[in-house]
Design a protein around this motif. Structure first.
Motif, mmCIF file in Angstrom:
data_model
loop_
_atom_site.group_PDB
_atom_site.id
_atom_site.type_symbol
_atom_site.label_atom_id
_atom_site.label_comp_id
_atom_site.label_asym_id
_atom_site.label_seq_id
_atom_site.Cartn_x
_atom_site.Cartn_y
_atom_site.Cartn_z
ATOM 1 N N VAL A 582 17.895 -10.896 -7.712
ATOM 2 C CA VAL A 582 16.669 -10.099 -7.553
ATOM 3 C C VAL A 582 16.562 -9.068 -8.671
ATOM 4 O O VAL A 582 15.485 -8.864 -9.253
ATOM 5 C CB VAL A 582 16.648 -9.416 -6.165
ATOM 6 N N GLU A 583 17.687 -8.405 -9.007
ATOM 7 C CA GLU A 583 17.660 -7.404 -10.080
ATOM 8 C C GLU A 583 17.295 -8.047 -11.419
ATOM 9 O O GLU A 583 16.530 -7.475 -12.202
ATOM 10 C CB GLU A 583 19.028 -6.714 -10.170
ATOM 11 N N GLU A 584 17.831 -9.249 -11.668
ATOM 12 C CA GLU A 584 17.487 -9.957 -12.911
ATOM 13 C C GLU A 584 16.012 -10.336 -12.920
ATOM 14 O O GLU A 584 15.327 -10.186 -13.943
ATOM 15 C CB GLU A 584 18.348 -11.211 -13.054
ATOM 16 N N ALA A 585 15.519 -10.796 -11.757
ATOM 17 C CA ALA A 585 14.109 -11.169 -11.668
ATOM 18 C C ALA A 585 13.200 -9.964 -11.897
ATOM 19 O O ALA A 585 12.163 -10.068 -12.559
ATOM 20 C CB ALA A 585 13.819 -11.796 -10.300
ATOM 21 N N ILE A 586 13.600 -8.803 -11.357
ATOM 22 C CA ILE A 586 12.806 -7.583 -11.573
ATOM 23 C C ILE A 586 12.746 -7.255 -13.060
ATOM 24 O O ILE A 586 11.682 -6.918 -13.600
ATOM 25 C CB ILE A 586 13.408 -6.409 -10.769
ATOM 26 N N THR A 587 13.893 -7.359 -13.733
ATOM 27 C CA THR A 587 13.934 -7.081 -15.181
ATOM 28 C C THR A 587 12.999 -8.012 -15.939
ATOM 29 O O THR A 587 12.229 -7.584 -16.814
ATOM 30 C CB THR A 587 15.375 -7.243 -15.701
ATOM 31 N N VAL A 588 13.051 -9.310 -15.608
ATOM 32 C CA VAL A 588 12.199 -10.300 -16.291
ATOM 33 C C VAL A 588 10.725 -10.027 -16.026
ATOM 34 O O VAL A 588 9.897 -10.022 -16.959
ATOM 35 C CB VAL A 588 12.574 -11.732 -15.827
ATOM 36 N N LYS A 589 10.381 -9.797 -14.744
ATOM 37 C CA LYS A 589 8.979 -9.586 -14.389
ATOM 38 C C LYS A 589 8.440 -8.285 -14.992
ATOM 39 O O LYS A 589 7.284 -8.221 -15.413
ATOM 40 C CB LYS A 589 8.813 -9.570 -12.866
ATOM 41 N N LEU A 622 1.635 -10.253 -11.213
ATOM 42 C CA LEU A 622 2.926 -9.657 -11.555
ATOM 43 C C LEU A 622 3.203 -8.394 -10.738
ATOM 44 O O LEU A 622 4.331 -8.159 -10.282
ATOM 45 C CB LEU A 622 2.982 -9.338 -13.058
ATOM 46 N N GLN A 623 2.160 -7.585 -10.554
ATOM 47 C CA GLN A 623 2.334 -6.369 -9.750
ATOM 48 C C GLN A 623 2.781 -6.713 -8.332
ATOM 49 O O GLN A 623 3.692 -6.082 -7.773
ATOM 50 C CB GLN A 623 1.026 -5.572 -9.704
ATOM 51 N N GLU A 624 2.129 -7.729 -7.750
ATOM 52 C CA GLU A 624 2.496 -8.140 -6.389
ATOM 53 C C GLU A 624 3.921 -8.696 -6.340
ATOM 54 O O GLU A 624 4.691 -8.406 -5.418
ATOM 55 C CB GLU A 624 1.501 -9.186 -5.873
ATOM 56 N N GLU A 625 4.275 -9.507 -7.339
ATOM 57 C CA GLU A 625 5.617 -10.094 -7.370
ATOM 58 C C GLU A 625 6.682 -8.999 -7.491
ATOM 59 O O GLU A 625 7.721 -9.050 -6.814
ATOM 60 C CB GLU A 625 5.735 -11.075 -8.540
ATOM 61 N N ILE A 626 6.429 -8.018 -8.343
ATOM 62 C CA ILE A 626 7.402 -6.929 -8.534
ATOM 63 C C ILE A 626 7.551 -6.113 -7.252
ATOM 64 O O ILE A 626 8.665 -5.734 -6.860
ATOM 65 C CB ILE A 626 6.984 -6.037 -9.729
ATOM 66 N N THR A 627 6.426 -5.856 -6.569
ATOM 67 C CA THR A 627 6.486 -5.120 -5.299
ATOM 68 C C THR A 627 7.322 -5.875 -4.273
ATOM 69 O O THR A 627 8.158 -5.302 -3.569
ATOM 70 C CB THR A 627 5.064 -4.878 -4.748
#
Length: 642
Positions: A582-589, A622-627
């Motif tokens: 999840v942390e890696e995905a947050i960084t990518v997004k 992207l905003q929704e995915e990051i949230t």
């Protein structure tokens, strides 16, 4: 960031502050201490701009934002909990609305000025955490003890203690750079206090608070400011260090005052001896002027040591009281299920858990104040119990004075000590002649507790006895209970009090009552070692008496325990892997979001309507995915802390 210069403040015909100077730095964590009525709350109100000084100045640096939590008078109505708390983020909400309007304007008119404004507002919105607000709201509400099913509940359905939590949640989300808190731990259970302690310890701005919770002060503040005699005295360090330094300072002041008094006495003797001798007139006048210029040393009042001891309790059986297979609930609500609990002679048991978990219900069952739906209660031989309920003050006689009420209730041997006991519970001087009818709710509770503790009981059941007591009164109660020779079961949300007394912790929640040997610190350590919400590895059968050693596990039990540990380890590895993903995905997004925002800042983009629409849609996705990712990250972190 904030300065008081020569501030004078009078209140009720008394001078609270006599020309004080004080400076608060941007990262200070300050605890205000002092006797009741010294002016701590008034000082907080002046810092918050709710009170104005009679003279002098309160100067704040430009851009300072203030957040003030009063002790009471808080009420929120007309909105759901989540909407009410979210409304505290007023500036972010306005920025979010402006971004929506700008997006529509850009899509329809391709306005270059609107594009520039959009880029500016969007960057400010991102830097202020606008895209993670829901995750932050969730973290704060959960930390303060609100369940997710409470979020849509209307605010007016919450009681006074929960109203304070709503106000506190709003303040923490606003993140003012000067946070002013008057008794923030009032009405908080131990889990919520633990969370708030951690939150404030990591708060990036200044905090000034008043609290009667010693452990909380020790963990949160780095400086104590004592309010006394119209002045402020600073002590570096936490509350425990303050007590040591204050004792040294008072001793030094007393020595200095004694020397000063000797000098003054010599000067006065010289003046008296030669006052009427003409050849000594100039010397006498010189000494008189010298005496007038002396700044008299003021010594803070010595805190009276009140040694209250319980009357010796009658001897009881090894088993004080026992619950067998007890179930209890109210209407459709089930509170406790299948509780087996033995209280052994000499134990000191603390019931802990979130508000509403069933601690008071369990206390009433132990006291025999209410009958269970199922199961039974058995008393040991010669049990004599004293039960202090949260509404204990109802038994008082409104027509009697404080002194009359306690004198009538006191055993004959304790009558000479009732004034000392009243002093320990904050009734001194003329206050003992007050009628019970005019006492506040807190004063009634203190009086009811003082009366209850005079009785020679061999089982004390105390439900939140530390409410409405100041730090000194808590110490008196704590010292008295340490020397008490009977059995004690209590509920308290004061961590220091629980740590100092408990020999066993019973965690109440989810219909269960799980036992842990040791004090609250031991309990937390065991939970941390267990590493999940079940805490199965640190549970002890409730029938084990304090100090007894559980019987060795047989082969099958050891095998089962091994399997459970392996399963816990697998679950933890899985959680850690998902957390990393999840942390890696947050960084990518977030990197992709930054790139999309860079494109949106390019005026050329808006020449191609389809391209603009595509980029804009991707931006929203992207905003929704990051949230969503931050919400999942928060869930995984909460699973870690249990």
């Amino acid at each position: 960031m904030l300065q008081l210069r020569k501030v004078i403040k009078d209140f009720g015909g008394r001078r609270l502050f006599a020309g004080i100077d004080w400076h608060i730095r941007p990262s200070d964590r300050i605890g205000l201490c002092g006797e009741n009525g010294a002016g701590k709350t008034t000082l907080l109100k002046m810092l918050a701009g709710r009170e104005t000084p009679d003279d002098g100045q309160v100067q704040a640096a430009k851009g300072t934002t203030f957040g003030y939590l009063p002790q009471d008078g808080l009420e929120h109505r007309g909105r759901s909990l989540f909407v009410e708390v979210r409304s505290a983020l007023g500036e972010l909400l306005r920025m979010e609305e402006e971004l929506r309007q700008l997006e529509q304007e850009i899509a329809e008119h391709h306005d270059v000025e609107a594009m520039d404004r959009y880029a500016t507002v969007q960057e400010a919105f991102r830097q202020r955490g606008g895209y993670t607000t829901e995750a932050e709201i969730s973290k704060v509400l959960r930390g303060l003890g609100f369940a997710e099913e409470d979020w849509e509940k209307p605010c007016e359905q919450f009681s006074g203690g929960w109203q304070m939590r709503i106000a506190l949640a709003r303040l923490l989300l606003q993140r003012p750079n000067l946070l002013l808190l008057d008794e923030p731990t009032n009405h908080l259970d131990l889990p919520a206090r633990d969370w708030l302690e951690g939150y404030l310890s990591n708060y990036p701005f200044a905090v000034v608070l008043v609290s009667h919770d010693r452990f909380f002060l020790d963990q949160v503040v780095g400086r104590i400011v004592e309010v006394w005699n119209g002045a402020l005295t600073e002590y570096p360090g936490n509350y425990s260090r303050y007590l040591e330094e204050r004792e040294r300072r008072v001793a030094a002041l007393m020595d200095a005052k004694e020397r000063q008094n000797e000098e003054i006495a010599k000067t006065e003797a010289f003046i008296s001896r030669f006052r009427y001798q003409a050849n000594k007139a100039s010397l006498v006048q010189s000494r008189i002027k010298q005496l007038e210029k002396v700044e008299r040393i003021q010594v803070p009042p010595q805190r009276k040591k009140i040694a209250f001891r319980f009357p010796d309790p009658p001897k009881g059986a090894r088993l004080a009281v026992e619950l067998k297979g007890v179930e209890q609930g109210y209407g459709d609500l089930s509170v406790l299920q299948g509780i087996d609990l033995s209280v052994e002679r000499g134990e000191r048991i603390a019931l802990v858990g979130a508000n509403g978990a069933g601690k008071s219900t369990l206390m009433r069952l132990l006291a025999g104040a209410e009958a269970p739906r199922r199961g039974g209660r058995e008393e040991g031989h010669n049990l004599q119990l004293a039960y202090f309920a949260q509404d204990q003050a109802k038994v008082l006689d409104s027509d009697k004075t404080v002194l009359e009420q306690i004198t009538v209730a006191a055993p004959f041997a304790m009558v000479p000590k009732v004034r000392d006991i009243l002093g320990a519970f904050l009734f001194s001087g003329d206050e003992v002649q007050k009628k019970v009818a005019v006492l506040s709710g807190g004063e009634r509770n203190r009086l009811a507790l003082a009366i209850l503790l005079l009785r020679p009981a061999n089982l004390l059941l105390l439900d939140e006895p530390t409410n409405h007591l100041d730090l000194q009164s808590k110490e008196v109660l704590l010292d008295s209970l340490r020397s008490y020779k009977g059995t004690l079961v209590f509920v308290s949300h004061d961590r220091y009090f629980v740590d100092a007394l408990a020999t066993r912790i019973i965690e109440v929640g989810g219909g269960r009552a799980d036992s842990h040997l040791g004090n609250y610190e031991d309990f937390l350590r065991a939970k941390a070692a267990a590493g999940d919400d079940s805490h199965s590895s640190c549970r002890v059968e409730l029938k084990i008496a304090a100090g007894e050693v559980p019987a060795p596990l047989d082969k099958e039990d050891r095998r089962q325990a091994h399997l459970e540990r392996k399963e816990e380890q697998r679950a933890e590895r899985k959680r850690q892997k998902e957390l990393a993903d999840v942390e890696e995905a947050i960084t990518v997004k977030e990197a992709e979001l930054t790139e999309v925002e860079r494109k949106m800042a390019d005026p050329q983009l808006y020449q191609d309507r389809d391209r603009w629409r595509e980029v804009s849609l991707r931006h929203g996705d992207l905003q929704e995915e990051i949230t969503r990712l931050y919400s999942r990250w928060e869930e995984l972190q909460l699973a870690e802390t249990g």
